[in-house]
Design an enzyme around this catalytic site. Structure first.
Site, PDB file in Angstrom:
ATOM      1  CE1 TYR A 184      -4.625  -2.379   4.544  1.00 50.05           C
ATOM      2  CE2 TYR A 184      -3.710  -0.188   4.121  1.00 50.05           C
ATOM      3  CZ  TYR A 184      -4.161  -1.414   3.660  1.00 50.05           C
ATOM      4  OH  TYR A 184      -4.156  -1.674   2.311  1.00 50.05           O
ATOM      5  CB  SER A 191      -0.907   0.016   1.233  1.00 55.76           C
ATOM      6  OG  SER A 191      -1.567   1.265   1.365  1.00 55.76           O
TER       7      SER A 191
END
Length: 700
Positions: free
Chosen positions: A581, A568
């Protein structure tokens, strides 16, 4: 209504049969071709002689409509049939005889006989139909009839079963000379309604298609009745030498990747199809296995898919024994090629076996794609049935070695192979896609399948994965994808899913792991300890488990692979609200580098780091989208549907990028595809950003 017969039932329905004669040919062909008891996949052909108006002269001329080269009768359409001036085809006989031409020299003349500019390529069996005077002709490859054709005393059996209704033609390679031989047989036997072609199949004819269809079925049923009533033994393959192994699935899972990896030729991989049916086990477990397997197949259609003979391998063979068996097979195949080749023969093809027989376990078939592998296995099952029928009433005979070679390396077959479209970039590769739901997963799967790969979709939600695969199959074909339920945090679940992929396709070549979890903080901005653990368990540990288990399968194959983990943009951008996350994805980035070191030189490991992908993402349910819109003070209407809300959020994120573009699943899929192919074959340990330009994420 279907009429019940003793083996193959008639499906002819006059209400469904069209009036147009060409459409009627297609209708009858589909009925014949869709039943594997009548003919094998891609095998057999049909024709009609129809009077039509010549578009050039306006005169009524006789036109031969015959199934074109390639294709399958069961799914044939009008475009699958060539149309030729019957008189011109018949006229080739004089040229053939007077010029003393080789029969293969006639084949390029078939297109010169084309009626009405039909682009369908005429089949090599065109003269087999043209030189039959009847209007409707059916040439099929029923196992039971081929059993008679391949029996040592096949000619005598033919006369015993059918009398003067069925003629006998000794083995002759399909082509012009066989058509002329059939013409001579019919002239000498005016009562004949059909002919057995030694080691090949049968052909029959009639005035109407309803009659020809019924006659085809009757001849097959006659053969079945005769074989059933005249068995000289209940065990035509001999006594049982090997018992069925209870652990045969485990044995296949061990053998498949090893055999697949060692069957590469000139860098080309193969896919596999396993068969553990009762019919196959009855053959591989009995005393005549080696004797009959050594003989090979008889019917040309069977032989082209299965090679001169199969490899017989022990269920408990070690890797060293597998290597030795394959080396011996390749040496023998090379010697066969050298013995039989002609000055103009094509170069030797993949010398590894297409069929591997394993006593106690079953059969493995190999092909350039999933369909070819399955069909090769089906053809050898056909060959087993032929051997069984012949051995039950007589003695099975195979093609002489030189005749077999002349079929396998026939220049006309080589030309057909060269006419096939080039293979796609990912053809022959199997990709395990973990996390195949809507959004990035579905887009990646579509892209990989469009590139020629087979895709195994693994998802925690089995129903979601199955729904995804059903959608993919509707677009890309039933045999190109497979759904498996898996929990990436559970090693046993991952191993079981990979096992299913191996048993279905023979192995894996690449892994794409998209599975991830995002846990937003609570109203006080906190993330519980349990959710911290869950986030790392799925995003980091799950990635490591999937990679580790897939690497084991890749090692068994010994073939180069590519792993792509989805990271990400958040992994390198510190921000508020997604700490668990973001840090888990930072760890994934380093996992990519570590695995690249661990798995080199066999496997490349890279990553793709997208910015926030809202469109279609399961990580953006309505509640999270609304929470984000409120957080960023983006106006919206409570009545807006999910797509409209997601679009508002996506456009907000787009405005934070340099390119002012929303990151979409399709753009992420492009990056994944690139890393899965061999285009970046010297790239490993890297993370490619797909973020439309986030300055905060630039490498420092």
């Amino acid at each position: 209504m279907p009429r019940l017969l003793n083996h193959v039932n008639s499906l002819w329905n006059s209400a469904d049969a069209p009036n147009d004669e060409v459409d009627l040919l297609v209708y009858a062909s589909n009925l014949l071709g869709r039943d594997p008891r009548i003919t094998n996949f891609g095998g057999g052909n049909t024709s009609s002689k129809i009077f039509q108006t010549d578009p050039l002269t306006g005169e009524s001329v006789e036109v031969l409509w015959v199934k074109g080269s390639g294709g399958d009768l069961g799914t044939a359409k009008k475009s699958s049939f060539a149309s030729l001036y019957q008189a011109k085809i018949l006229g080739l006989e004089e040229r053939f005889r007077s010029k003393k031409m080789h029969e293969d020299e006639i084949v390029p003349l078939y297109p010169q006989c084309t009626f009405n500019l039909n682009p369908a390529a005429p089949s090599i069996d065109t003269p087999l139909h043209a030189y039959v005077p009847a209007p409707c002709v059916s040439h099929m490859h029923s196992d039971e009839v081929i059993a008679i054709a391949a029996a040592k005393d096949g000619e005598a059996l033919t006369e015993k079963i059918w009398g003067d209704e069925m003629g006998w033609l000794p083995w002759k390679r399909p082509g012009f000379e066989l058509g002329l031989m059939l013409q001579d047989l019919i002239r000498a036997n005016p009562n004949a309604k059909g002919a057995i072609m030694g080691s090949h199949g049968f052909i029959c004819w009639a005035d109407t298609w309803e009659e020809c269809y019924a006659l085809t079925l009757r001849f097959i049923n006659d053969a079945v009745d005769f074989l059933d009533a005249n068995k000289k033994t209940e065990h035509p393959f001999g006594e049982t030498l090997t018992e069925v192994r209870a652990d045969r699935q485990e044995i296949l899972a061990r053998l498949l990747p090893t055999l697949r990896g060692r069957s590469m030729f000139n860098g080309q991989r193969v896919l596999a199809s396993a068969n553990t049916s009762e019919a196959v086990l009855d053959f591989v477990n009995r005393s005549k296995l080696m004797e009959l397997a050594r003989l090979g197949t008889s019917c040309p259609d069977h032989f082209l898919r299965t090679k001169i003979r199969p490899l017989v391998l022990g269920a408990d063979a070690t890797f060293a024994e597998i290597d030795a068996a394959l080396t011996t097979f390749r040496e023998e195949y090379g010697a066969y090629y050298e013995r039989c080749k002609h000055a103009d023969s094509p170069a030797i093809r993949n010398p590894n076996p297409n069929i591997v027989l394993i006593p106690g376990v079953g059969m493995i078939a190999f092909g350039k794609n999933a369909t070819e592998a399955r069909v090769a296995g089906e053809f050898y099952r056909n060959a087993i049935a032929v051997m069984k029928g012949a051995e039950s009433v007589s003695e099975y005979t195979a093609l002489p070695e030189q005749e077999a070679f002349n079929i396998e390396y026939w220049l006309l077959e080589e030309a057909k192979l060269r006419r096939q479209p080039p293979e796609k970039e990912l053809s022959r590769k199997v990709v395990l896609l973990v996390g195949g739901g809507p959004g990035i997963g579905k887009s990646v799967a579509d892209k990989l399948l469009a590139g020629g790969a087979c895709v195994v979709v693994g998802d925690l939600n089995g129903a979601l994965g199955q729904a995804t695969v059903e959608g993919l199959q509707a677009t890309h074909g039933v045999e190109t994808s497979l759904a498996v339920q898996m929990d990436c945090t559970n090693r046993e679940s991952v191993a079981a899913a990979i096992n299913k992929a191996v048993l279905h396709y023979g192995g894996i070549d690449a892994v794409v792991n998209i599975a991830a979890i995002f846990v937003p903080p609570d109203r006080e901005g906190k993330i519980s300890d349990a959710m911290w653990i869950k986030t790392y368990e799925v995003n980091l540990v799950g990635s490591a488990i999937v990679a580790d288990e897939a690497h084991k399968a890749l090692q068994a194959q010994g073939t180069p692979g590519s792993f792509v983990l989805i990271s990400s943009a958040n992994a390198v951008v510190a921000k508020k609200g997604s700490v668990a996350y973001d840090t888990s994805k930072t760890a994934v980035n380093h996992l990519i580098r570590e695995l690249a070191v661990e798995y080199a030189p066999l496997c490349r490991v890279n990553g793709v780091a997208p910015a926030t992908v809202v469109s279609g993402s399961q990580m953006f349910p309505r509640d999270r989208v609304i929470a984000s819109l409120i957080k960023y003070e983006i106006p919206f209407e409570e009545g807006d549907d999910d797509d409209r809300l997601r679009d508002r959020l996506a456009q907000f994120y787009a405005q934070r990028t340099l390119l002012k573009q929303a990151v979409t699943p399709e753009r992420v899929a492009e990056a994944v595809y690139l890393l899965t192919t061999d285009r970046l074959s010297q790239t490993t340990g890297q993370v490619i950003s797909v973020d439309a330009g986030l300055a905060d994420g630039f490498l420092r």
